[in-house]
Scaffold this active site. Sequence first.
Site, mmCIF file in Angstrom:
data_model
loop_
_atom_site.group_PDB
_atom_site.id
_atom_site.type_symbol
_atom_site.label_atom_id
_atom_site.label_comp_id
_atom_site.label_asym_id
_atom_site.label_seq_id
_atom_site.Cartn_x
_atom_site.Cartn_y
_atom_site.Cartn_z
ATOM 1 N N GLU A 41 17.737 33.239 -40.141
ATOM 2 C CA GLU A 41 16.326 33.235 -39.782
ATOM 3 C C GLU A 41 15.943 34.531 -39.068
ATOM 4 O O GLU A 41 16.715 34.984 -38.209
ATOM 5 C CB GLU A 41 16.119 32.031 -38.839
ATOM 6 C CG GLU A 41 14.771 31.416 -38.923
ATOM 7 C CD GLU A 41 14.733 30.085 -38.183
ATOM 8 O OE1 GLU A 41 15.456 29.145 -38.573
ATOM 9 O OE2 GLU A 41 13.981 30.022 -37.214
ATOM 10 N N HIS A 70 10.066 27.251 -39.580
ATOM 11 C CA HIS A 70 10.524 26.702 -38.289
ATOM 12 C C HIS A 70 9.339 26.134 -37.486
ATOM 13 O O HIS A 70 9.024 26.626 -36.396
ATOM 14 C CB HIS A 70 11.293 27.757 -37.480
ATOM 15 C CG HIS A 70 12.251 27.154 -36.499
ATOM 16 N ND1 HIS A 70 13.436 27.733 -36.133
ATOM 17 C CD2 HIS A 70 12.187 25.990 -35.794
ATOM 18 C CE1 HIS A 70 14.049 26.966 -35.247
ATOM 19 N NE2 HIS A 70 13.308 25.900 -35.023
ATOM 20 N N ARG A 126 19.169 23.313 -37.461
ATOM 21 C CA ARG A 126 19.410 24.747 -37.368
ATOM 22 C C ARG A 126 19.958 25.225 -38.709
ATOM 23 O O ARG A 126 20.779 24.547 -39.338
ATOM 24 C CB ARG A 126 20.422 25.072 -36.261
ATOM 25 C CG ARG A 126 19.866 25.014 -34.843
ATOM 26 C CD ARG A 126 18.868 26.123 -34.555
ATOM 27 N NE ARG A 126 18.393 26.113 -33.178
ATOM 28 C CZ ARG A 126 17.309 25.484 -32.734
ATOM 29 N NH1 ARG A 126 16.563 24.775 -33.579
ATOM 30 N NH2 ARG A 126 16.946 25.567 -31.474
HETATM 31 C C1 GLV Z 1 13.369 24.033 -31.882
HETATM 32 O O1 GLV Z 1 13.944 24.341 -32.872
HETATM 33 C C2 GLV Z 1 14.022 23.643 -30.664
HETATM 34 O O2 GLV Z 1 15.257 23.648 -30.581
HETATM 35 O O3 GLV Z 1 13.300 23.326 -29.716
#
Ligand code: GLV
Length: 320
Positions: A268, A286, A239
């Site tokens: 983000e 992402h 993250r």
């Molecule tokens: C993606 O980032 C997730 O947490 O599934």
Amino acid sequence: MTTPKIVVTGRIPEPGIDLMKEVGEVWAWTHDDPIPHDIRNEQLASADAVVTILTDTVDEAFLDAAPNLKIVANVAVGYNNINVPACHARGVTVTNTPGVLTDATADLAMGLILMATRRLGEGERLIRSGAPWKWGMFMMLGTGLQGRQLGIVGMGGIGQALAQRARAFGMSIVYHNRSAVSADIEDALSARRCDLEELLATSDVVSLNCPYSQETHHLIDAQALSTMRDDAVLINTARGPIVDESALVDALVSGGISAAALDVFEHEPEVHPGLLDLDNVVLVPHLGSATIETRTAMATLAAQNVVGYFDGSGPVTPVT
Ligand code: GLV
């Protein structure tokens, strides 16, 4: 109980929707753009279950709009977008989708390691720029992975799957985790647990694979970056806010570390403007779990959680 109403707030693969139709009336947002708040709240007013995506914020205001809510099924392994204590205080079950995206995310992390260490983004940009180039003995030299150390911060399923891949590339593994993984797993991966300080100071590549929480907010800040080797590479597929992005820009500009590859961003979808001009950073939007198979499996698992809640067998992967 009357037929439960299941609201799906973001577009998800059809098999998940079809499965939930077996236990309830499904209302699903079917566009790639985010659901407008007024439409969402209108649907939440009568929702018994909600299936969320990671760009939804499930906070007190969301919960206030959903007075009958019984379960929030997040289509993601990370659930930092959900105020879990607030849900639990209202008796609302929360579920996530662990396991099914482990391989895809570890594959992406390995890809980013290769991109950063072999300067693949930079090479691609050079060709696309139309600038003249020719093969050169010393052109765009990177570093190999054989015999290098990978430091994994967060040795859950994704960290372990990444270690397995990195071993195949000849890397040695150290990891930092709240608790040790089993001796069998450590042996299979030739992985050694160490503290964060040692991991940062000694690793050629540092990969972040831990959940985001108050404890991991800016875990990689200016101080942490200053303890990394100046030839080290930082990879983040976890993250964004685990890294202080301004401090990272400073470290990349000053040569405090040599390169970074990021799949996730502090604010983000905004990306720190200082990153955009740097050649020694790889930026991808992402994509950790972004394969057809994985996203279908995630939607299906989220749906199984909802089905399990309403058919009495219980959700498969509850967040406790
Ligand atoms: C993606 O980032 C997730 O947490 O599934």
